[in-house]
Each structure stands twice: as C-alpha cells, then as structure tokens.
Design a protein around this motif. Structure first.
Motif, PDB file in Angstrom:
ATOM      1  N   LEU A 109     -11.761   4.576  -5.628  1.00  0.00           N
ATOM      2  CA  LEU A 109     -12.201   3.498  -4.758  1.00  0.00           C
ATOM      3  C   LEU A 109     -11.044   3.160  -3.838  1.00  0.00           C
ATOM      4  N   GLY A 110     -11.306   3.104  -2.547  1.00  0.00           N
ATOM      5  CA  GLY A 110     -10.321   2.656  -1.567  1.00  0.00           C
ATOM      6  C   GLY A 110     -10.865   1.424  -0.877  1.00  0.00           C
ATOM      7  N   THR A 111     -10.102   0.356  -0.841  1.00  0.00           N
ATOM      8  CA  THR A 111     -10.578  -0.875  -0.218  1.00  0.00           C
ATOM      9  C   THR A 111      -9.400  -1.640   0.366  1.00  0.00           C
ATOM     10  N   GLY A 112      -9.676  -2.544   1.267  1.00  0.00           N
ATOM     11  CA  GLY A 112      -8.613  -3.378   1.812  1.00  0.00           C
ATOM     12  C   GLY A 112      -8.666  -3.464   3.321  1.00  0.00           C
ATOM     13  N   PRO A 113      -8.051  -4.481   3.868  1.00  0.00           N
ATOM     14  CA  PRO A 113      -8.107  -4.706   5.311  1.00  0.00           C
ATOM     15  C   PRO A 113      -7.063  -3.909   6.087  1.00  0.00           C
ATOM     16  N   GLU A 114      -7.418  -3.609   7.330  1.00  0.00           N
ATOM     17  CA  GLU A 114      -6.478  -3.042   8.294  1.00  0.00           C
ATOM     18  C   GLU A 114      -6.739  -3.728   9.625  1.00  0.00           C
TER      19      GLU A 114
ATOM     20  N   SER B 159      -1.845  -2.765   7.413  1.00  0.00           N
ATOM     21  CA  SER B 159      -2.854  -2.247   6.497  1.00  0.00           C
ATOM     22  C   SER B 159      -2.459  -2.619   5.077  1.00  0.00           C
ATOM     23  N   LYS B 160      -3.436  -3.097   4.303  1.00  0.00           N
ATOM     24  CA  LYS B 160      -3.170  -3.494   2.915  1.00  0.00           C
ATOM     25  C   LYS B 160      -4.219  -2.882   1.988  1.00  0.00           C
ATOM     26  N   PRO B 161      -4.224  -1.560   1.894  1.00  0.00           N
ATOM     27  CA  PRO B 161      -5.245  -0.924   1.048  1.00  0.00           C
ATOM     28  C   PRO B 161      -4.891  -0.957  -0.437  1.00  0.00           C
ATOM     29  N   MET B 162      -5.934  -0.827  -1.228  1.00  0.00           N
ATOM     30  CA  MET B 162      -5.802  -0.676  -2.674  1.00  0.00           C
ATOM     31  C   MET B 162      -6.624   0.548  -3.048  1.00  0.00           C
ATOM     32  N   PHE B 163      -6.038   1.428  -3.842  1.00  0.00           N
ATOM     33  CA  PHE B 163      -6.726   2.617  -4.334  1.00  0.00           C
ATOM     34  C   PHE B 163      -6.759   2.548  -5.853  1.00  0.00           C
ATOM     35  N   LYS B 164      -7.927   2.831  -6.423  1.00  0.00           N
ATOM     36  CA  LYS B 164      -8.083   2.707  -7.872  1.00  0.00           C
ATOM     37  C   LYS B 164      -8.933   3.864  -8.390  1.00  0.00           C
ATOM     38  N   ASP B 165      -8.408   4.570  -9.398  1.00  0.00           N
ATOM     39  CA  ASP B 165      -9.188   5.617 -10.046  1.00  0.00           C
ATOM     40  C   ASP B 165     -10.357   4.975 -10.785  1.00  0.00           C
TER      41      ASP B 165
ATOM     42  N   ILE C 171      -6.846  -6.967  17.845  1.00  0.00           N
ATOM     43  CA  ILE C 171      -7.603  -6.175  18.820  1.00  0.00           C
ATOM     44  C   ILE C 171      -8.448  -5.098  18.137  1.00  0.00           C
ATOM     45  N   SER C 172      -8.186  -4.830  16.858  1.00  0.00           N
ATOM     46  CA  SER C 172      -8.952  -3.817  16.130  1.00  0.00           C
ATOM     47  C   SER C 172      -8.889  -4.130  14.646  1.00  0.00           C
ATOM     48  N   ARG C 173     -10.021  -3.939  13.957  1.00  0.00           N
ATOM     49  CA  ARG C 173     -10.068  -4.222  12.515  1.00  0.00           C
ATOM     50  C   ARG C 173     -10.831  -3.121  11.792  1.00  0.00           C
ATOM     51  N   ASN C 174     -10.493  -2.957  10.518  1.00  0.00           N
ATOM     52  CA  ASN C 174     -11.194  -1.993   9.676  1.00  0.00           C
ATOM     53  C   ASN C 174     -11.114  -2.457   8.224  1.00  0.00           C
ATOM     54  N   PRO C 175     -11.918  -3.460   7.856  1.00  0.00           N
ATOM     55  CA  PRO C 175     -11.975  -3.872   6.453  1.00  0.00           C
ATOM     56  C   PRO C 175     -13.026  -3.036   5.717  1.00  0.00           C
ATOM     57  N   GLY C 176     -13.290  -3.368   4.519  1.00  0.00           N
ATOM     58  CA  GLY C 176     -14.355  -2.687   3.787  1.00  0.00           C
ATOM     59  C   GLY C 176     -13.811  -1.809   2.684  1.00  0.00           C
ATOM     60  N   GLN C 177     -14.708  -1.004   2.133  1.00  0.00           N
ATOM     61  CA  GLN C 177     -14.320  -0.103   1.055  1.00  0.00           C
ATOM     62  C   GLN C 177     -15.068   1.207   1.199  1.00  0.00           C
ATOM     63  N   PHE C 178     -14.536   2.236   0.580  1.00  0.00           N
ATOM     64  CA  PHE C 178     -15.204   3.529   0.522  1.00  0.00           C
ATOM     65  C   PHE C 178     -14.812   4.209  -0.770  1.00  0.00           C
ATOM     66  N   ARG C 179     -15.547   5.238  -1.113  1.00  0.00           N
ATOM     67  CA  ARG C 179     -15.240   6.011  -2.326  1.00  0.00           C
ATOM     68  C   ARG C 179     -15.076   7.464  -1.935  1.00  0.00           C
ATOM     69  N   PHE C 180     -14.138   8.113  -2.611  1.00  0.00           N
ATOM     70  CA  PHE C 180     -13.922   9.534  -2.366  1.00  0.00           C
ATOM     71  C   PHE C 180     -13.563  10.220  -3.671  1.00  0.00           C
TER      72      PHE C 180
END
Length: 181
Positions: free
Chosen positions: A118-123, A97-103, A133-142
């Motif tokens: 903002l949270g984004t990055g591939p897993e 997993s290589k996420p990036m989190f940014k205020d 066998i499994s992927r979860n890219p993309g971004q979300f906001r919280f």
C-alpha cells in the motif's frame, strides 16, 4: 519505476535482507526494528517535463523504516518525507511529498517473494509565492517480486493493482508555466 527503491536502498545500507522467512517462536513478542535515513541530493535534470532547459533539483530524502515480524516473515512500513526545490533560471518551486509504504501481503514463491504494498500520502508542489500549484494525495496498491536472498526487486515485476484513489494533478502541466514564467 522503483517505488520500493528507498526501502531496498535502506536495507542495503543497513546490510539487511529484504525479507526473512525463518520461523519465529510464537510465544515471544518481537520488538520492531527501526531504521532512520536522511540523505541530501542534488542533480541537473536535462529533460525536465519535455523541455530542454536544465532544471536544478535539490532535495532531502528522509525515511523511517520499521520492520516487524508476522508469522516468521518480516513486513516493512516506511514513512518518507521528501522535500525538494526545482529551479529554472531564477524561479523556484518546492515539492513536498510525505508517502507511507506498507507491506500488506507477502507470498513465498520459493526463491522469490511476491509482496503487495500500500502506498499512500500527500504530495504538494508550491510556487515561488508559497501557494500550492499541484497536488497528488490518495493511495494506490502495487505488487513487486523480490529475490529472497539479495532483497533486490526482480526487474519488470512492478504491477499496479489499484490506481490512485485521490486527486492526481498533472505535475508538468502545473509546474512548467510557473517555472518558465
């Protein structure tokens, strides 16, 4: 769910507060503060994806945290790399997993801060043969609320503002058939 766990943990380790609202001189450029963390970990998951078998998880958490000031408020950007193996018996899968989190926005509510992140990055998870066998890219906001004095997240404040925009594979459905052979 403690998405900001790494940021809060990194700050506690560094002895820093999570956000500062002290006024900064506007004419002075401030260099960002950079903090790097690398921590190995290992544990046995006794309830892994609903199965009772013990799965051994070993990994390395790496983080580069950068703090920059904007209008007297510290904003955080964190780049993580989490590499871990999940082993059941003699079968191992690897999750990277290589996420990036940014205020994105910080609102001062007096004793607390309301932070939009903002949270984004591939897993990706790879089988024993090295194929994904499994992927979860993309971004979300919280959004979270943080105690201004301690830097601790207020329990129950985590709110998803925008669901993941990318492919979201079902990790357990993809990994269990591989691990259980």
């Amino acid at each position: 769910m403690k998405i900001r766990r790494a940021m809060t943990g990194a700050l506690a380790t560094a002895g820093l507060a999570c956000a500062t609202v002290a006024p900064m001189p506007t004419a002075q450029a401030v260099k960002p503060h950079k903090e790097t963390i690398s921590e190995p970990y290992s544990f046995v998951a006794e309830d892994y994806c609903g199965i009772e078998d013990e799965v051994v998880i070993e990994g390395l958490f790496e983080s580069v945290l950068q703090i920059h000031s904007r209008r007297g408020v510290d904003f955080y950007t964190e780049h993580q790399v989490v590499t871990e193996t999940h082993t059941l018996g003699d079968v191992t899968v690897t999750r990277v997993s290589k996420p990036m989190f940014k205020d994105l926005k910080i609102v001062d509510l007096g004793d607390t801060l309301l932070i939009t992140v903002l949270g984004t990055g591939p897993e990706s998870t790879y089988g024993p043969d090295g194929k994904a066998i499994s992927r979860n890219p993309g971004q979300f906001r919280f959004r979270i609320e943080v105690d201004e004095e301690t830097g601790e997240e207020i329990e129950g404040s985590f709110t998803v503002l925008k669901e993941s925009t990318g492919r979201t594979d079902d990790f357990c459905a993809d990994v269990l058939p591989v691990l259980m052979g």
